[in-house]
Design a protein around this motif. Structure first.
Motif, PDB file in Angstrom:
ATOM      1  N   UNK A 198       2.443   9.322  -5.835  1.00 44.00           N
ATOM      2  CA  UNK A 198       2.965  10.735  -5.523  1.00 44.00           C
ATOM      3  C   UNK A 198       3.970  10.910  -6.342  1.00 44.00           C
ATOM      4  N   UNK A 199       5.002  10.104  -6.745  1.00 44.33           N
ATOM      5  CA  UNK A 199       6.001  10.164  -7.831  1.00 44.33           C
ATOM      6  C   UNK A 199       5.464  10.679  -9.162  1.00 44.33           C
ATOM      7  N   UNK A 200       4.394   9.919  -9.609  1.00 42.64           N
ATOM      8  CA  UNK A 200       3.756  10.056 -10.973  1.00 42.64           C
ATOM      9  C   UNK A 200       3.148  11.650 -10.984  1.00 42.64           C
ATOM     10  N   UNK A 201       2.481  11.863  -9.680  1.00 48.36           N
ATOM     11  CA  UNK A 201       1.606  13.298  -9.509  1.00 48.36           C
ATOM     12  C   UNK A 201       2.707  14.343  -9.769  1.00 48.36           C
ATOM     13  N   UNK A 202       3.747  14.141  -9.171  1.00 52.65           N
ATOM     14  CA  UNK A 202       4.762  15.317  -9.109  1.00 52.65           C
ATOM     15  C   UNK A 202       5.485  15.402 -10.651  1.00 52.65           C
ATOM     16  N   UNK A 203       5.629  14.280 -11.302  1.00 49.08           N
ATOM     17  CA  UNK A 203       6.155  14.365 -12.678  1.00 49.08           C
ATOM     18  C   UNK A 203       5.195  14.910 -13.475  1.00 49.08           C
ATOM     19  N   UNK A 204       3.957  14.635 -13.249  1.00 49.78           N
ATOM     20  CA  UNK A 204       2.768  15.235 -14.271  1.00 49.78           C
ATOM     21  C   UNK A 204       2.924  16.687 -13.866  1.00 49.78           C
ATOM     22  N   UNK A 205       2.954  17.159 -12.833  1.00 51.31           N
ATOM     23  CA  UNK A 205       2.922  18.726 -12.353  1.00 51.31           C
ATOM     24  C   UNK A 205       4.031  19.523 -12.683  1.00 51.31           C
ATOM     25  N   UNK A 206       5.216  18.869 -12.766  1.00 48.04           N
ATOM     26  CA  UNK A 206       6.194  19.319 -13.251  1.00 48.04           C
ATOM     27  C   UNK A 206       6.418  19.596 -14.726  1.00 48.04           C
ATOM     28  N   UNK A 207       5.670  18.596 -15.389  1.00 44.28           N
ATOM     29  CA  UNK A 207       5.683  18.654 -16.899  1.00 44.28           C
ATOM     30  C   UNK A 207       4.619  19.507 -17.142  1.00 44.28           C
ATOM     31  N   UNK A 208       3.570  19.862 -16.442  1.00 40.97           N
ATOM     32  CA  UNK A 208       2.407  20.965 -16.941  1.00 40.97           C
ATOM     33  C   UNK A 208       3.305  22.429 -16.739  1.00 40.97           C
ATOM     34  N   UNK A 209       4.032  22.551 -15.636  1.00 42.90           N
ATOM     35  CA  UNK A 209       4.595  23.708 -15.404  1.00 42.90           C
ATOM     36  C   UNK A 209       5.773  23.827 -16.240  1.00 42.90           C
ATOM     37  N   UNK A 210       6.190  23.183 -16.658  1.00 39.37           N
ATOM     38  CA  UNK A 210       7.480  23.372 -17.784  1.00 39.37           C
ATOM     39  C   UNK A 210       6.770  23.629 -19.029  1.00 39.37           C
ATOM     40  N   UNK A 211       5.579  22.912 -19.441  1.00 43.62           N
ATOM     41  CA  UNK A 211       4.924  23.244 -20.532  1.00 43.62           C
ATOM     42  C   UNK A 211       4.435  24.788 -20.549  1.00 43.62           C
ATOM     43  N   UNK A 212       3.845  25.082 -19.287  1.00 44.90           N
ATOM     44  CA  UNK A 212       3.384  26.306 -19.391  1.00 44.90           C
ATOM     45  C   UNK A 212       4.419  27.578 -19.317  1.00 44.90           C
ATOM     46  N   UNK A 213       5.578  27.340 -18.922  1.00 45.57           N
ATOM     47  CA  UNK A 213       6.592  28.324 -18.804  1.00 45.57           C
ATOM     48  C   UNK A 213       7.243  28.231 -20.247  1.00 45.57           C
ATOM     49  N   UNK A 214       7.424  27.042 -21.105  1.00 42.09           N
ATOM     50  CA  UNK A 214       7.885  27.212 -22.380  1.00 42.09           C
ATOM     51  C   UNK A 214       6.755  28.034 -23.405  1.00 42.09           C
ATOM     52  N   UNK A 215       5.424  27.755 -23.069  1.00 43.93           N
ATOM     53  CA  UNK A 215       4.601  28.612 -23.874  1.00 43.93           C
ATOM     54  C   UNK A 215       4.705  29.990 -23.546  1.00 43.93           C
ATOM     55  N   UNK A 216       4.622  30.306 -22.453  1.00 44.35           N
ATOM     56  CA  UNK A 216       4.833  31.808 -22.024  1.00 44.35           C
ATOM     57  C   UNK A 216       6.284  32.364 -22.826  1.00 44.35           C
TER      58      UNK A 216
ATOM     59  N   UNK B 152       0.830  -1.297  -0.061  1.00 46.21           N
ATOM     60  CA  UNK B 152       0.128   0.107  -0.062  1.00 46.21           C
ATOM     61  C   UNK B 152       1.029   1.219  -0.002  1.00 46.21           C
ATOM     62  N   UNK B 153       2.010   1.200   0.791  1.00 51.86           N
ATOM     63  CA  UNK B 153       2.791   2.314   0.855  1.00 51.86           C
ATOM     64  C   UNK B 153       3.646   2.636  -0.583  1.00 51.86           C
ATOM     65  N   UNK B 154       3.862   1.433  -1.015  1.00 54.40           N
ATOM     66  CA  UNK B 154       4.773   1.525  -2.224  1.00 54.40           C
ATOM     67  C   UNK B 154       3.607   1.938  -3.267  1.00 54.40           C
ATOM     68  N   UNK B 155       2.524   1.850  -3.428  1.00 52.94           N
ATOM     69  CA  UNK B 155       1.436   2.147  -4.422  1.00 52.94           C
ATOM     70  C   UNK B 155       1.214   3.621  -4.386  1.00 52.94           C
ATOM     71  N   UNK B 156       1.105   4.014  -2.981  1.00 56.48           N
ATOM     72  CA  UNK B 156       0.893   5.689  -2.897  1.00 56.48           C
ATOM     73  C   UNK B 156       2.344   6.377  -3.022  1.00 56.48           C
ATOM     74  N   UNK B 157       3.463   5.845  -2.801  1.00 62.09           N
ATOM     75  CA  UNK B 157       4.598   6.500  -3.143  1.00 62.09           C
ATOM     76  C   UNK B 157       4.625   6.558  -4.722  1.00 62.09           C
ATOM     77  N   UNK B 158       4.362   5.718  -5.349  1.00 64.08           N
ATOM     78  CA  UNK B 158       4.300   5.611  -6.941  1.00 64.08           C
ATOM     79  C   UNK B 158       3.410   6.442  -7.468  1.00 64.08           C
TER      80      UNK B 158
END
Length: 214
Positions: free
Chosen positions: A188-206, A180-186
């Motif tokens: 959390x990691x996936x969510x962090x990568x998605x957020x970072x990708x969105x922020x990076x995309x938004x920054x490049x667009x601007x 269960x802990x490994x699942x939620x850690x995964x």
């Protein structure tokens, strides 16, 4: 299958451990025994001391003893007592789990060598019962005594099975909790990568808009 063969087969499932070890005059030696609940344990020991004059271990002198301390899986002291250089200790487990059996000398300066050899024999369950004494006390025949041994061994096997079942339940709970802990850690990691990708995309667009590249 004859009664003798049944007894021999079941007796192979019981716990008996015999060994010897060396300790210094201030050293403590501990052993771990997995013991079911309401199980008798008998330990027999004999201490020898190294004599450099004959270059071997010889019986100890009077006054030298061993302190035995036993704790259950909750670190609760089950037995704490000082014995002679040769003897036995007995206790009955109140709960199932790992029990630590620790031995050390009752003195810190006997001889210059300070080296001991301790012979230790730990018997658990029906092996800790003196059936010859029971036979003499209850006036049992040979067949009655063997039936008594068989019943005690079956009872001990039942306790062992119950203990192993509890261990399996704890292991399953630990595995599920870890998964269960490994699942939620995964997650959390996936969510962090998605957020970072969105922020990076938004920054490049601007950045492209500010440079009038798009």
């Amino acid at each position: 299958m004859s009664l003798n063969r049944i007894l021999i087969f079941i007796s192979t499932l019981s716990v008996v451990s015999a060994l010897y070890f060396h300790i210094g005059e201030t050293e403590k030696k501990c052993f771990i025994e997995e013991i079911p609940d309401e199980t008798m344990v008998v330990g027999r020991y004999k201490v020898l001391i190294f004599d450099p004059q004959v270059n071997e271990y010889v019986p100890t002198t009077a006054g030298l003893g061993m302190h035995v301390e036993i704790k259950d899986h909750d670190s609760k002291v089950v037995l704490s007592r000082t014995y002679a250089s040769e003897g036995r200790f007995t206790f009955t487990s109140a709960s199932a789990g790992e029990h630590s059996i620790c031995l050390h000398s009752n003195s810190s300066a006997w001889f210059a060598s300070g080296q001991l050899r301790v012979h230790l024999d730990i018997q658990v369950g029906e092996h800790a019962v003196d059936y010859q004494q029971i036979q003499a006390k209850d006036k049992l025949s040979e067949l009655q005594l063997r039936v008594r041994q068989l019943l005690d061994q079956v009872e001990q096997i039942t306790k062992e099975q119950n203990y192993q079942r509890k261990r399996e339940e704890r292991f399953r709970y630990t595995s599920e909790s870890t998964n269960n802990r490994v699942f939620w850690w995964a997650v959390a990691q996936t969510s962090t990568l998605v957020v970072m990708a969105l922020l990076q995309t938004s920054h490049l667009r601007r950045f492209f808009i500010s440079k009038k590249l798009v």
